[in-house]
Design an enzyme around this catalytic site. Structure first.
Site, PDB file in Angstrom:
ATOM      1  N   SER A 262       9.031  11.395  39.781  1.00 28.56           N
ATOM      2  CA  SER A 262       9.952  10.674  38.909  1.00 28.56           C
ATOM      3  C   SER A 262      10.363   9.358  39.566  1.00 28.56           C
ATOM      4  CB  SER A 262      11.194  11.521  38.647  1.00 28.56           C
ATOM      5  OG  SER A 262      11.989  11.560  39.817  1.00 28.56           O
ATOM      6  N   LYS A 263      10.993   8.525  38.748  1.00 29.62           N
ATOM      7  CA  LYS A 263      11.467   7.240  39.263  1.00 29.62           C
ATOM      8  C   LYS A 263      12.478   7.476  40.391  1.00 29.62           C
ATOM      9  CE  LYS A 263      14.093   3.296  37.523  1.00 29.62           C
ATOM     10  NZ  LYS A 263      14.300   2.738  38.845  1.00 29.62           N
ATOM     11  N   ARG A 264      13.256   8.560  40.254  1.00 27.88           N
ATOM     12  CA  ARG A 264      14.264   8.845  41.272  1.00 27.88           C
ATOM     13  C   ARG A 264      13.641   9.096  42.650  1.00 27.88           C
ATOM     14  NH1 ARG A 264      17.563  13.448  40.177  1.00 27.88           N
ATOM     15  NH2 ARG A 264      16.859  13.274  38.037  1.00 27.88           N
ATOM     16  N   GLY A 266      11.009   7.701  43.776  1.00 28.51           N
ATOM     17  CA  GLY A 266      10.674   6.385  44.288  1.00 28.51           C
ATOM     18  C   GLY A 266      11.902   5.669  44.825  1.00 28.51           C
ATOM     19  N   ASP A 267      12.997   5.740  44.071  1.00 26.22           N
ATOM     20  CA  ASP A 267      14.230   5.068  44.503  1.00 26.22           C
ATOM     21  C   ASP A 267      14.719   5.657  45.825  1.00 26.22           C
ATOM     22  OD1 ASP A 267      14.106   3.583  42.236  1.00 26.22           O
ATOM     23  OD2 ASP A 267      15.584   4.750  41.116  1.00 26.22           O
TER      24      ASP A 267
END
Ligand code: GLU
Length: 520
Positions: A262-264, A266-267
């Site tokens: 998920s994008k999370r 990556g963050d």
């Protein structure tokens, strides 16, 4: 039967930036098409107007341009199966919706959202299907005149697919083999909504795949549950003999832990999940992209190609041409692929080193400018040549530890290369390297060395070497580290002659004088 021409498509919905998993799907379609001398189509599936995000379509096109993934037909590419944007194909879909209604494969339903909710309350695990459709307000339960009257009065309706229960539906999947699903578990999917006069994803997708003569549907695993429905739609239209072969690609998984990337992730761990930086038009939020982070497109392609497939050899660095040769859809794994972003960094290092020093300079020049430094491509290429093999420290976001790795981004150069462009202005007397290497005789030795250098006509590496090496040998002096203190101000940098030659005589002598004056 003659071999069917390979025609594949990448069909994103423009609901935001393209996720890196979508990039891999497009890449696999591209490799497959090229390998078979077929066509790759770019279709925009924008029938869900609620989820439309302005700018997304252009973003996707720009992403593929950057990555070197080329389409043969489609939105912005042209071709004779267009239009390729589904919102421009309304009339086409209407005709096919009518065909299903006329052949009794679909029916009209008037149930309002409230009525459907009430049914869900009343019947546990309610599903609109062969078991329940007889209890609902639709053209199967209502007299034809009533249906006509409601339509004429402008009541909203949907068209639902009439799925016959109790059938084993076979999905022929290159990666997963033959997948069999019993039709009884499927619901009568909505195919068309009168409210916006648009088909849903399922109908538009099948009609377009058929009309665009798609031979293989290569897409993410998340679409596997829709495949039996798609098979049934092909049959309902009477197109079973041109049904595409499916290939549902493995999921991309989180680098650590379980579940979908998920994008999370990556963050949290500091890697992009989008090809290009994305500026959300609504929230203004900026999401990082591989391009802006300093990845080379070839590295991203190579990295993604090996997430879910490998050539079965030790070779990892593979060009697009090699990937096209070696790619084998049938050898893709069924199991999800962990998103090893550290490997992505490693690939970038590999591809950076394949570049000429000159190819590094535009990105390097940009970083220098950001730091207020004007230089020339020739000088910058020299620095690259001296420094590109060095190692940098970085913070590993997983463990929080400081670790070392090879230079993997052009931006890694800056902290290592500042002294090429900026003279050390202060010297930290407590610095270990300076303490150890600036002893009582350092100032005298450096004065002597400076005099020697000043007399040189040839300030090239060779020119310096001849004279300085001889002097060092005669006197038994080892001036290198003190000299490094003068020119760098720290225990880093390339060979001293190379550095001095780069700085030139004037700058070299100025830095030496300054160090002698400051450190004494
Ligand atoms: N529009 C779908 C998507 O956004 C396409 C799925 C498919 O390839 O059938 O991925």
């Amino acid at each position: 039967m003659a071999e069917r021409r390979v025609r594949v498509r990448f069909a994103p919905s423009p609901t935001g930036p393209l996720h890196i998993g979508g990039v891999r799907t497009a890449l696999y379609n591209y490799l497959f098409a090229r390998q078979h001398g077929g066509d790759l189509i770019f279709r925009i599936e924008d029938t869900d107007s609620n989820r439309f995000v302005p700018g997304a379509e252009d973003y996707i096109i720009e992403s593929f341009k950057w990555l070197g993934i080329k389409f043969d037909e489609g939105v912005s590419f042209g071709g004779n199966h267009g239009p390729y944007r589904q919102s421009e194909r309304r009339e086409i879909y209407k005709k096919y919706v009518k065909q299903l209604l006329d052949t009794d494969k679909a029916y009209i339903a008037f149930d309002t959202p409230e009525e459907l909710d009430a049914k869900r309350q009343e019947i546990p695990n309610f599903q609109y299907d062969a078991q329940t459709r007889g209890l609902m307000r639709n053209s199967l339960t209502m007299p034809a005149e009533e249906v006509e009257r409601l339509i004429n009065e402008g009541h909203q309706y949907v068209v639902r697919f009439k799925i016959e229960p109790g059938r084993d539906v076979l999905v022929n999947d290159i990666i997963r083999g033959e997948v069999s699903i019993n039709s009884s578990i499927l619901d009568d999917k909505v195919l068309y909504k009168s409210a916006d006069e648009l088909p849903t994803y399922h109908l538009a997708n099948i009609v377009d795949d058929h009309l665009m003569e798609v031979s293989h549907v290569i897409r993410g695993e998340e679409w596997l549950p829709s495949a039996p429905l798609h098979v049934l739609l092909y049959e309902a239209f009477g197109w079973a003999d041109t049904m595409p072969t499916f290939a549902h690609l493995p999921l991309l998984l989180k680098p650590v832990g379980n579940g979908k990337l998920s994008k999370r992730d990556g963050d949290k761990l500091g890697f992009p999940v989008f090809p290009l930086e994305w500026h959300d038009p609504k929230s203004g939020e900026i999401s990082s992209g591989y391009r802006e982070k300093g990845y080379l497109p070839q590295a991203v392609v190579n990295f993604l190609a090996l997430l879910g497939w490998n050539p079965g050899t030790e070779q990892e660095v593979l060009s697009m041409e090699e990937l096209i040769q070696l790619f084998d859809l049938s050898k893709c794994s069924k199991a999800g692929a962990k998103f090893d972003y550290v490997k992505g960094v490693w690939f970038n290092h590999q591809y950076l080193l394949k570049q000429t020093d000159e190819e590094w300079t535009p990105a390097f020049d940009k970083i220098l400018k950001e730091n207020g430094i004007e230089s020339t491509p020739a000088k910058e290429a020299q620095v690259v040549s001296m420094m590109k093999q060095k190692v940098v420290e970085y913070q590993d976001n997983l463990s929080g530890q400081i670790k070392k790795r090879n230079i993997s981004f052009v931006s890694d150069l800056w902290p290592l290369c500042k002294f090429f462009f900026v003279a050390p202005d202060s010297f930290d007397k407590e610095d270990k390297f300076i303490k150890k290497n600036w002893k009582e005789n350092a100032a005298a030795d450096m004065t002597e060395l400076a005099a020697l250098l000043e007399g040189l006509d040839d300030f090239s590496v060779e020119g310096q070497k001849q004279v300085v090496d001889a002097w060092a040998e005669q006197t038994g002096k080892k001036p290198w580290n003190a000299w490094r203190v003068c020119l760098v101000g720290a225990g880093q940098g390339p060979d001293m002659y190379e550095l001095a030659a780069f700085l030139g005589k004037e700058e070299t002598l100025a830095r030496m004088k300054n160090a002698i004056a400051t450190l004494g």
